[in-house]
Motif scaffolding. Structure first.
Motif, PDB file in Angstrom:
ATOM      1  N   VAL A 131      -5.380   8.990  50.726  1.00  0.00           N
ATOM      2  CA  VAL A 131      -3.942   8.916  49.928  1.00  0.00           C
ATOM      3  C   VAL A 131      -4.253   8.638  48.417  1.00  0.00           C
ATOM      4  CG1 VAL A 131      -1.713   7.775  49.757  1.00  0.00           C
ATOM      5  CG2 VAL A 131      -2.692   8.678  51.913  1.00  0.00           C
ATOM      6  N   MET A 132      -3.372   9.231  47.575  1.00  0.00           N
ATOM      7  CA  MET A 132      -3.258   8.642  46.119  1.00  0.00           C
ATOM      8  C   MET A 132      -1.845   8.359  46.029  1.00  0.00           C
ATOM      9  SD  MET A 132      -4.952  11.572  43.513  1.00  0.00           S
ATOM     10  CE  MET A 132      -4.533  10.638  42.066  1.00  0.00           C
ATOM     11  N   GLY A 133      -1.936   7.292  45.176  1.00  0.00           N
ATOM     12  CA  GLY A 133      -0.618   6.585  44.948  1.00  0.00           C
ATOM     13  C   GLY A 133       0.371   6.867  44.221  1.00  0.00           C
ATOM     14  N   LYS A 134       0.376   8.173  43.566  1.00  0.00           N
ATOM     15  CA  LYS A 134       1.199   8.357  42.355  1.00  0.00           C
ATOM     16  C   LYS A 134       2.823   8.472  43.096  1.00  0.00           C
ATOM     17  CE  LYS A 134      -1.251   9.385  39.068  1.00  0.00           C
ATOM     18  NZ  LYS A 134      -1.204   8.758  37.627  1.00  0.00           N
ATOM     19  N   SER A 135       3.000   8.762  44.589  1.00  0.00           N
ATOM     20  CA  SER A 135       4.315   8.880  44.935  1.00  0.00           C
ATOM     21  C   SER A 135       4.065   8.620  46.444  1.00  0.00           C
ATOM     22  CB  SER A 135       4.961  10.156  44.647  1.00  0.00           C
ATOM     23  OG  SER A 135       5.948  10.241  45.077  1.00  0.00           O
ATOM     24  N   ASN A 136       4.447   7.503  47.071  1.00  0.00           N
ATOM     25  CA  ASN A 136       4.156   7.341  48.506  1.00  0.00           C
ATOM     26  C   ASN A 136       5.474   6.504  49.144  1.00  0.00           C
ATOM     27  OD1 ASN A 136       1.588   7.944  48.149  1.00  0.00           O
ATOM     28  ND2 ASN A 136       0.829   5.977  48.069  1.00  0.00           N
ATOM     29  N   VAL A 137       5.753   6.830  50.389  1.00  0.00           N
ATOM     30  CA  VAL A 137       6.997   6.445  51.020  1.00  0.00           C
ATOM     31  C   VAL A 137       6.409   5.747  52.273  1.00  0.00           C
ATOM     32  CG1 VAL A 137       9.015   7.012  52.134  1.00  0.00           C
ATOM     33  CG2 VAL A 137       8.412   8.439  50.024  1.00  0.00           C
ATOM     34  N   TYR A 138       6.921   4.675  52.647  1.00  0.00           N
ATOM     35  CA  TYR A 138       6.403   3.885  53.719  1.00  0.00           C
ATOM     36  C   TYR A 138       7.610   2.526  53.923  1.00  0.00           C
ATOM     37  CZ  TYR A 138       4.192   1.014  49.990  1.00  0.00           C
ATOM     38  OH  TYR A 138       3.960   0.486  48.781  1.00  0.00           O
ATOM     39  N   ARG A 139       7.239   1.997  55.123  1.00  0.00           N
ATOM     40  CA  ARG A 139       8.196   1.127  55.481  1.00  0.00           C
ATOM     41  C   ARG A 139       7.575  -0.416  55.145  1.00  0.00           C
ATOM     42  NH1 ARG A 139       7.397   4.632  59.563  1.00  0.00           N
ATOM     43  NH2 ARG A 139       9.057   5.721  60.219  1.00  0.00           N
ATOM     44  N   ARG A 140       8.495  -1.408  54.646  1.00  0.00           N
ATOM     45  CA  ARG A 140       8.119  -2.377  54.324  1.00  0.00           C
ATOM     46  C   ARG A 140       7.964  -3.461  55.560  1.00  0.00           C
ATOM     47  NH1 ARG A 140      12.279  -5.900  50.818  1.00  0.00           N
ATOM     48  NH2 ARG A 140      13.672  -5.361  52.507  1.00  0.00           N
ATOM     49  N   SER A 141       8.416  -3.247  56.859  1.00  0.00           N
ATOM     50  CA  SER A 141       8.142  -3.858  58.110  1.00  0.00           C
ATOM     51  C   SER A 141       6.661  -3.372  58.560  1.00  0.00           C
ATOM     52  CB  SER A 141       9.076  -3.375  59.037  1.00  0.00           C
ATOM     53  OG  SER A 141       9.284  -2.005  59.132  1.00  0.00           O
ATOM     54  N   ASP A 142       6.255  -2.314  58.207  1.00  0.00           N
ATOM     55  CA  ASP A 142       5.011  -1.904  58.686  1.00  0.00           C
ATOM     56  C   ASP A 142       3.986  -2.628  57.855  1.00  0.00           C
ATOM     57  OD1 ASP A 142       5.790  -0.113  60.612  1.00  0.00           O
ATOM     58  OD2 ASP A 142       5.555   1.692  59.386  1.00  0.00           O
ATOM     59  N   LEU A 143       4.341  -2.421  56.335  1.00  0.00           N
ATOM     60  CA  LEU A 143       3.173  -3.284  55.516  1.00  0.00           C
ATOM     61  C   LEU A 143       3.195  -4.865  55.643  1.00  0.00           C
ATOM     62  CD1 LEU A 143       1.485  -2.285  53.048  1.00  0.00           C
ATOM     63  CD2 LEU A 143       3.340  -2.903  51.404  1.00  0.00           C
ATOM     64  N   GLU A 144       4.023  -5.413  56.163  1.00  0.00           N
ATOM     65  CA  GLU A 144       4.215  -6.751  56.607  1.00  0.00           C
ATOM     66  C   GLU A 144       3.308  -6.982  57.555  1.00  0.00           C
ATOM     67  OE1 GLU A 144       5.484  -9.485  54.958  1.00  0.00           O
ATOM     68  OE2 GLU A 144       5.963  -8.264  53.306  1.00  0.00           O
ATOM     69  N   ARG A 145       2.565  -6.277  58.444  1.00  0.00           N
ATOM     70  CA  ARG A 145       1.976  -6.643  59.735  1.00  0.00           C
ATOM     71  C   ARG A 145       0.559  -6.197  59.432  1.00  0.00           C
ATOM     72  NH1 ARG A 145       3.305  -2.616  64.019  1.00  0.00           N
ATOM     73  NH2 ARG A 145       1.978  -4.057  65.296  1.00  0.00           N
ATOM     74  N   VAL A 146       0.246  -5.861  58.062  1.00  0.00           N
ATOM     75  CA  VAL A 146      -1.190  -5.670  57.697  1.00  0.00           C
ATOM     76  C   VAL A 146      -1.685  -6.391  56.397  1.00  0.00           C
ATOM     77  CG1 VAL A 146      -1.028  -3.259  58.667  1.00  0.00           C
ATOM     78  CG2 VAL A 146      -0.702  -3.486  56.275  1.00  0.00           C
ATOM     79  N   ASN A 147      -3.176  -6.558  56.332  1.00  0.00           N
ATOM     80  CA  ASN A 147      -3.462  -7.170  54.996  1.00  0.00           C
ATOM     81  C   ASN A 147      -4.861  -6.440  54.310  1.00  0.00           C
ATOM     82  OD1 ASN A 147      -5.622  -7.494  56.874  1.00  0.00           O
ATOM     83  ND2 ASN A 147      -5.607  -9.754  57.275  1.00  0.00           N
ATOM     84  N   GLY A 148      -5.155  -5.362  54.843  1.00  0.00           N
ATOM     85  CA  GLY A 148      -6.127  -4.544  54.216  1.00  0.00           C
ATOM     86  C   GLY A 148      -7.337  -4.999  54.580  1.00  0.00           C
ATOM     87  N   SER A 149      -7.617  -5.495  55.719  1.00  0.00           N
ATOM     88  CA  SER A 149      -8.936  -5.842  56.500  1.00  0.00           C
ATOM     89  C   SER A 149      -9.252  -4.546  57.263  1.00  0.00           C
ATOM     90  CB  SER A 149      -8.917  -6.997  57.598  1.00  0.00           C
ATOM     91  OG  SER A 149      -8.094  -6.557  58.635  1.00  0.00           O
ATOM     92  N   LEU A 150      -8.664  -3.761  57.660  1.00  0.00           N
ATOM     93  CA  LEU A 150      -8.805  -2.624  58.245  1.00  0.00           C
ATOM     94  C   LEU A 150      -9.306  -2.796  59.712  1.00  0.00           C
ATOM     95  CD1 LEU A 150     -10.733  -0.399  55.871  1.00  0.00           C
ATOM     96  CD2 LEU A 150      -8.216  -0.605  56.070  1.00  0.00           C
ATOM     97  N   LYS A 151      -8.875  -3.994  60.212  1.00  0.00           N
ATOM     98  CA  LYS A 151      -8.857  -4.205  61.659  1.00  0.00           C
ATOM     99  C   LYS A 151      -7.878  -3.904  62.476  1.00  0.00           C
ATOM    100  CE  LYS A 151     -12.435  -7.988  60.287  1.00  0.00           C
ATOM    101  NZ  LYS A 151     -12.615  -9.532  60.329  1.00  0.00           N
ATOM    102  N   PRO A 152      -8.122  -3.355  63.524  1.00  0.00           N
ATOM    103  CA  PRO A 152      -6.872  -3.307  64.314  1.00  0.00           C
ATOM    104  C   PRO A 152      -5.931  -4.356  64.730  1.00  0.00           C
ATOM    105  CG  PRO A 152      -8.754  -2.084  65.386  1.00  0.00           C
ATOM    106  CD  PRO A 152      -9.227  -3.111  64.350  1.00  0.00           C
ATOM    107  N   VAL A 153      -4.425  -4.265  64.529  1.00  0.00           N
ATOM    108  CA  VAL A 153      -3.623  -5.239  64.843  1.00  0.00           C
ATOM    109  C   VAL A 153      -3.245  -5.065  66.174  1.00  0.00           C
ATOM    110  CG1 VAL A 153      -1.220  -5.959  64.335  1.00  0.00           C
ATOM    111  CG2 VAL A 153      -3.040  -5.185  62.483  1.00  0.00           C
ATOM    112  N   PRO A 154      -2.904  -6.047  67.228  1.00  0.00           N
ATOM    113  CA  PRO A 154      -2.693  -5.891  68.381  1.00  0.00           C
ATOM    114  C   PRO A 154      -1.040  -5.392  68.547  1.00  0.00           C
ATOM    115  CG  PRO A 154      -3.621  -7.868  68.186  1.00  0.00           C
ATOM    116  CD  PRO A 154      -3.360  -7.564  66.880  1.00  0.00           C
ATOM    117  N   THR A 155      -0.886  -4.643  69.601  1.00  0.00           N
ATOM    118  CA  THR A 155       0.548  -4.023  69.360  1.00  0.00           C
ATOM    119  C   THR A 155       1.566  -5.295  69.461  1.00  0.00           C
ATOM    120  OG1 THR A 155      -0.225  -2.521  71.175  1.00  0.00           O
ATOM    121  CG2 THR A 155       2.159  -2.614  71.063  1.00  0.00           C
ATOM    122  N   SER A 156       2.571  -4.694  68.342  1.00  0.00           N
ATOM    123  CA  SER A 156       3.748  -5.567  67.905  1.00  0.00           C
ATOM    124  C   SER A 156       3.211  -6.897  67.323  1.00  0.00           C
ATOM    125  CB  SER A 156       4.475  -5.857  69.074  1.00  0.00           C
ATOM    126  OG  SER A 156       4.995  -4.927  69.572  1.00  0.00           O
ATOM    127  N   GLY A 157       2.099  -6.978  66.957  1.00  0.00           N
ATOM    128  CA  GLY A 157       1.323  -8.205  66.388  1.00  0.00           C
ATOM    129  C   GLY A 157       1.267  -7.959  64.936  1.00  0.00           C
TER     130      GLY A 157
END
Length: 439
Positions: free
Chosen positions: A215-241
């Motif tokens: 992905v290139m970041g010129k124009s991206n659409v995503y949900r803030r609620s999804d982004l609030e669950r991740v931190n860039g570690s690329l390690k899987p998040v438990p379901t609903s965690g």
């Protein structure tokens, strides 16, 4: 002789694979971009569609800034707001933003002045207040040098909603960059030829196969609620965690390519997928010299080197010039095909495919009046690809938005002091005390 035979077989297979990737990109571009239907969301009642917050970071007078920003004010979508972010209250983009707000009083638009330092990435620092103050969960982050069609937002929300029968949830929708040149500079022309042909072809192909995030970041659409669950570690998040520690947009301020890392986090940490809508992000390229182009390409090669080393090292072998030499040698070794014949056929078909991708994205073939200048820029791009790669691969410092950075492992960065080349140091007298303005 056996080793040579097997090497020739390997070269032929590799070239065939790369040609298949190119055909996939060309075919997908034809199917996706030559017909852009209007979304039913464009005329739906505001209460029946999800709200969207459009975040646009501003810094200075980008080329075509008024038209770029205006394209978001004129979106055919019934429920959206616009947040324009500037770090400095004296920024030259502010009068343009205020003029558009006065022109479109019915559009819900706010200007947010003042950055919040959450890391080394100035774009994230500029955006983080808008990110937190956005009224809606769906965010459309779009650069200030990009203009879009009025139906882009509605079609993007359609894509983000996904198909009911899809195996994977869509967490991010992005748009292929398409260069629009406003100034006849050599660097601008080469950038145009690169983005509108080979880059678009490979970008579309990789996202069609969808084996990993790209992905290139010129124009991206995503949900803030999804982004609030991740931190860039690329390690899987438990379901609903959620990931521990800092999450959301501030967590990505430690990266230079925050757009790519956000996409990778949504893919690997949440296990979700991305999608391309049938729209393009018209990237308005201003006054770019040849050296500007070289530095830009080198910068992102150095970033990729610290993120995906193996894939980066393979890049020269995916470019047309190196690939043509491999193919010519392989065909001559295996089938005694004259090298000149295979080289001519390779480049003729390669150019045809690239121009077909251009026509799909632009909505029309390359104009006759631009044919020779475009092809000259295309040839320059292909010939420069290997020298730029060799220059970029041996180094970890880059300059971005007037600041110097050192690329660390996994694509993280830290601020770096400006360094002088060995030639500059040699010429400087021992008792010379440089002025602060020169630094």
């Amino acid at each position: 002789m056996t080793a040579i035979f097997y090497a020739a077989c390997g070269g032929f297979v590799w070239c065939s694979f790369l040609w298949a990737v190119g055909i996939v990109g060309c075919s997908a571009a034809r199917k996706r971009y030559r017909l852009r239907p209007r979304s039913p969301l464009a005329t739906a009642p505001a209460s029946s569609v999800p709200g969207v917050s459009i975040l646009r970071p501003l810094k200075g007078l980008d080329t075509n800034l008024y038209e770029n920003l205006e394209s978001t004010f004129t979106q055919e979508y019934p429920n959206f707001e616009i947040l324009l972010s500037v770090a400095d209250e004296n920024d030259q983009a502010l009068p343009v933003a205020r003029e558009l707000i006065a022109k479109y009083p019915h559009v819900n638009c706010r200007i947010i002045v003042g950055e919040e330092i959450v890391g080394v990435n100035p774009k994230v620092n500029n955006l983080v207040r808008s990110y937190r103050e956005a009224a809606h969960d769906i965010l459309w982050v779009i650069d200030s040098n990009v203009t879009v069609h009025s139906g882009t937002l509605a079609r993007s929300v359609d894509a983000l909603s996904g198909s009911p029968n899809a195996k994977k949830r869509i967490a991010l929708v992005h748009h292929v960059p398409f260069a629009v040149v406003t100034e006849n500079k050599i660097g601008s022309r080469i950038e145009e030829a690169f983005l509108n042909t080979n880059h678009a072809k490979m970008y579309i192909a990789i996202n069609t196969v969808a084996v990993d995030s790209c992905v290139m970041g010129k124009s991206n659409v995503y949900r803030r609620s999804d982004l609030e669950r991740v931190n860039g570690s690329l390690k899987p998040v438990p379901t609903s965690g959620s990931q521990p520690g800092t999450r959301g947009l501030p967590a990505f301020a430690r990266f230079l390519a925050e757009d790519n890392m956000i996409a990778g986090a949504l893919w690997h940490e949440l296990g979700d997928r991305h999608d391309l809508s049938c729209d393009i992000a018209r990237n308005v390229v201003g006054n770019m010299s040849l050296s500007d182009y070289i530095r830009r390409r080198a910068r992102w090669i150095r970033v990729r080197k610290h993120m995906v080393l193996s894939a980066t090292l393979l890049e020269p072998f995916t470019e047309s010039v190196v690939l043509s030499l491999i193919l010519a040698w392989s065909l001559n070794t295996l089938f005694a095909v004259p090298p000149l014949l295979s080289l001519a056929a390779h480049f003729a078909i390669w150019i045809y495919v690239d121009l077909d991708v251009y026509a799909s994205l632009a909505g029309h073939p390359l104009p006759a009046g631009q044919r020779w200048s475009f092809m000259a820029a295309w040839a320059a791009r292909e010939l420069l690809a290997l020298p730029i790669f060799l220059f970029a691969i041996f180094g970890s410092q880059v300059t971005w938005r007037g600041r110097n950075y050192t690329i660390l492992r996994n694509g993280e960065v830290e601020r770096a002091e400006q360094t002088r080349s060995w030639f500059q140091r040699l010429r400087q007298p021992k008792n010379y005390d440089p002025l602060s303005t020169e630094l």
